[in-house]
Design a protein around this motif. Structure first.
Motif, PDB file in Angstrom:
ATOM      1  N   UNK A 113       0.849  -1.196   0.000  1.00  0.00           N
ATOM      2  CA  UNK A 113       0.000   0.000   0.000  1.00  0.00           C
ATOM      3  C   UNK A 113       0.881   1.241   0.000  1.00  0.00           C
ATOM      4  N   UNK A 114       0.265   2.375  -0.313  1.00  0.00           N
ATOM      5  CA  UNK A 114       0.966   3.651  -0.255  1.00  0.00           C
ATOM      6  C   UNK A 114       0.042   4.690   0.362  1.00  0.00           C
ATOM      7  N   UNK A 115       0.651   5.714   0.945  1.00  0.00           N
ATOM      8  CA  UNK A 115      -0.114   6.871   1.386  1.00  0.00           C
ATOM      9  C   UNK A 115      -0.011   7.931   0.293  1.00  0.00           C
ATOM     10  N   UNK A 116      -1.106   8.618   0.045  1.00  0.00           N
ATOM     11  CA  UNK A 116      -1.114   9.683  -0.953  1.00  0.00           C
ATOM     12  C   UNK A 116      -0.070  10.741  -0.587  1.00  0.00           C
ATOM     13  N   UNK A 117       0.417  11.513  -1.575  1.00  0.00           N
ATOM     14  CA  UNK A 117       1.511  12.465  -1.341  1.00  0.00           C
ATOM     15  C   UNK A 117       1.271  13.433  -0.176  1.00  0.00           C
ATOM     16  N   UNK A 118       2.366  13.747   0.519  1.00  0.00           N
ATOM     17  CA  UNK A 118       2.352  14.704   1.633  1.00  0.00           C
ATOM     18  C   UNK A 118       3.592  15.589   1.525  1.00  0.00           C
ATOM     19  N   UNK A 119       3.668  16.451   0.502  1.00  0.00           N
ATOM     20  CA  UNK A 119       4.910  17.188   0.220  1.00  0.00           C
ATOM     21  C   UNK A 119       5.363  18.148   1.316  1.00  0.00           C
ATOM     22  N   UNK A 284      -2.330  10.532   5.130  1.00  0.00           N
ATOM     23  CA  UNK A 284      -2.868   9.332   5.785  1.00  0.00           C
ATOM     24  C   UNK A 284      -3.966   8.678   4.961  1.00  0.00           C
ATOM     25  N   UNK A 285      -3.919   8.881   3.654  1.00  0.00           N
ATOM     26  CA  UNK A 285      -4.865   8.232   2.743  1.00  0.00           C
ATOM     27  C   UNK A 285      -4.205   6.956   2.217  1.00  0.00           C
ATOM     28  N   UNK A 286      -4.549   5.836   2.812  1.00  0.00           N
ATOM     29  CA  UNK A 286      -3.951   4.557   2.446  1.00  0.00           C
ATOM     30  C   UNK A 286      -4.679   3.984   1.240  1.00  0.00           C
ATOM     31  N   UNK A 287      -3.921   3.627   0.219  1.00  0.00           N
ATOM     32  CA  UNK A 287      -4.533   3.129  -1.012  1.00  0.00           C
ATOM     33  C   UNK A 287      -3.649   2.052  -1.627  1.00  0.00           C
ATOM     34  N   UNK A 288      -4.232   1.312  -2.559  1.00  0.00           N
ATOM     35  CA  UNK A 288      -3.477   0.288  -3.276  1.00  0.00           C
ATOM     36  C   UNK A 288      -2.428   0.945  -4.168  1.00  0.00           C
ATOM     37  N   UNK A 289      -1.360   0.222  -4.423  1.00  0.00           N
ATOM     38  CA  UNK A 289      -0.293   0.718  -5.286  1.00  0.00           C
ATOM     39  C   UNK A 289      -0.604   0.350  -6.732  1.00  0.00           C
ATOM     40  N   UNK A 290      -0.644   1.354  -7.578  1.00  0.00           N
ATOM     41  CA  UNK A 290      -0.842   1.122  -9.004  1.00  0.00           C
ATOM     42  C   UNK A 290       0.507   1.207  -9.725  1.00  0.00           C
ATOM     43  N   UNK A 292       1.415   2.471 -12.507  1.00  0.00           N
ATOM     44  CA  UNK A 292       1.775   3.773 -13.070  1.00  0.00           C
ATOM     45  C   UNK A 292       2.075   4.830 -12.011  1.00  0.00           C
ATOM     46  N   UNK A 293       1.793   4.508 -10.744  1.00  0.00           N
ATOM     47  CA  UNK A 293       2.087   5.467  -9.679  1.00  0.00           C
ATOM     48  C   UNK A 293       3.543   5.389  -9.217  1.00  0.00           C
ATOM     49  N   UNK A 294       4.318   4.483  -9.819  1.00  0.00           N
ATOM     50  CA  UNK A 294       5.720   4.322  -9.434  1.00  0.00           C
ATOM     51  C   UNK A 294       6.653   5.236 -10.221  1.00  0.00           C
ATOM     52  N   UNK A 295       6.092   6.177 -10.967  1.00  0.00           N
ATOM     53  CA  UNK A 295       6.922   7.094 -11.757  1.00  0.00           C
ATOM     54  C   UNK A 295       7.857   7.906 -10.869  1.00  0.00           C
ATOM     55  N   UNK A 296       7.339   8.343  -9.724  1.00  0.00           N
ATOM     56  CA  UNK A 296       8.193   9.090  -8.794  1.00  0.00           C
ATOM     57  C   UNK A 296       9.308   8.211  -8.245  1.00  0.00           C
ATOM     58  N   UNK A 297       9.007   6.925  -8.037  1.00  0.00           N
ATOM     59  CA  UNK A 297      10.033   5.992  -7.570  1.00  0.00           C
ATOM     60  C   UNK A 297      11.188   5.917  -8.574  1.00  0.00           C
ATOM     61  N   UNK A 298      10.839   5.950  -9.860  1.00  0.00           N
ATOM     62  CA  UNK A 298      11.881   5.909 -10.889  1.00  0.00           C
ATOM     63  C   UNK A 298      12.709   7.184 -10.879  1.00  0.00           C
TER      64      UNK A 298
END
Length: 324
Positions: A113-119, A284-290, A292-298
């Motif tokens: 899971x991931x939490x939505x961005x918290x910049x 604190x918005x816990x959601x499934x990892x998609x 295409x959401x790993x772009x920032x990880x790259x």
């Protein structure tokens, strides 16, 4: 003496198969009843800390015959190292940078899971009287940062924005507690840190904030992970933990002061008002990892590699992603 018919043989085989299946189910149930999920966490693991303090996972998983054991780590990297070698089964939230370093070290982990961005939940701070007024002033300065943490990536991105490289500063790799001590004693010129340590320092030390993750510098998404073997063998347990994390995030957002009253004493006696302010900077918005959401990880992987801080190139998509 008469010979048993084929029909009789079939009935016997069916009965034996049924008995075998029943025995197997009983045996499986006995194994499941003895299962323990070992959860690793950090002091700043908010949602896991709430679940732990309230006994939620022990109650819900206990109904499935599963026990819970807790293991605290000083930071995210040793936590994922423990996950990779099998010393824990499930990891509380770690900064987005940490799985990238684990990948570079050859770890095979599962994004759950991931939490939505918290910049705005992490920032670079300096003493108000330091004479450091802009990011470019960090050149040649001593900067405390936790290695491989999200704050590490924020620092690199902020330096890049100011036309500097990581080699232009003198990094001191410290945990948040040691970083605070070094900053407070003026053994470092700047400190990069995340919540709740950030708000605590802002209230008690009155530093100047040079930059946070806003304006696209660093999204700061936090990830929950599992070992590959545990996710494969116990998908029902992983699903339960995911659902309780999601509900815990919803409860915190709806009850910020009550959550702060619980967390304050567990975070070294922090004033609940400080905790509440700190928590408002996290989604604190816990959601499934998609995928295409790993772009920032790259981007994180490429940035660390370009700075010579990651020994190998990492394909952020070369990971396992859990789905219920």
């Amino acid at each position: 003496m008469s010979t048993p018919s084929k029909t009789t043989h079939r009935k016997r085989r069916t009965l034996l198969a049924s008995l075998f299946t029943a025995a197997s189910l009983l045996f499986t149930g006995a194994v499941a009843a003895d299962t323990t999920v070992r959860i690793g966490f950090q002091k700043s693991s908010t949602l896991i800390t709430l679940l732990r303090s309230q006994g939620t996972l022990e109650q819900v998983l206990g109904e499935q015959g599963v026990k819970v054991s807790w293991h605290e780590f000083p930071s995210g990297l040793p936590l994922l190292e423990a996950l990779n070698v099998g010393n824990v089964d499930f990891s509380a939230d770690v900064a987005d940078t940490v799985p990238v370093f684990a990948q570079a070290a050859g770890a095979r982990l599962v994004y759950v899971a991931q939490e939505a961005p918290s910049p705005t939940a992490q920032a670079i701070v300096v003493h108000s009287d330091s004479g450091i007024d802009q990011l470019s002033d960090l050149k040649g300065k001593r900067v405390a940062v936790t290695k491989a943490a999200g704050s590490h990536y924020l620092l690199i991105q902020a330096l890049k924005k100011a036309g500097l490289s990581f080699a232009d500063i003198r990094p001191s790799y410290l945990t948040p507690a040691d970083g605070r001590a070094a900053f407070e004693n003026r053994n470092v010129d700047a400190w990069v840190v995340w919540e709740p340590f950030l708000t605590s320092a802002q209230r008690q030390l009155n530093p100047q904030v040079l930059a946070d993750g806003s304006d696209g510098l660093a999204d700061y998404q936090r990830y929950y992970l599992s070992s590959v073997s545990f996710a494969q063998q116990h998908p029902d347990i992983v699903a339960t933990i995911f659902e309780e994390l999601r509900k815990s995030g919803e409860w915190l957002r709806a009850n910020p002061r009550e959550a702060a009253d619980i967390l304050g004493p567990l975070w070294g006696g922090l004033d609940p008002e400080i905790v509440e302010v700190a928590n408002r900077k996290r989604s604190y918005e816990v959601r499934l990892v998609q995928r295409d959401s790993l772009a920032e990880q790259q981007r994180i992987a490429d940035t660390f590699h370009a700075e010579g801080l990651l020994p190998v190139k990492v394909d952020a998509n070369d990971v396992d992603i859990w789905a219920p």
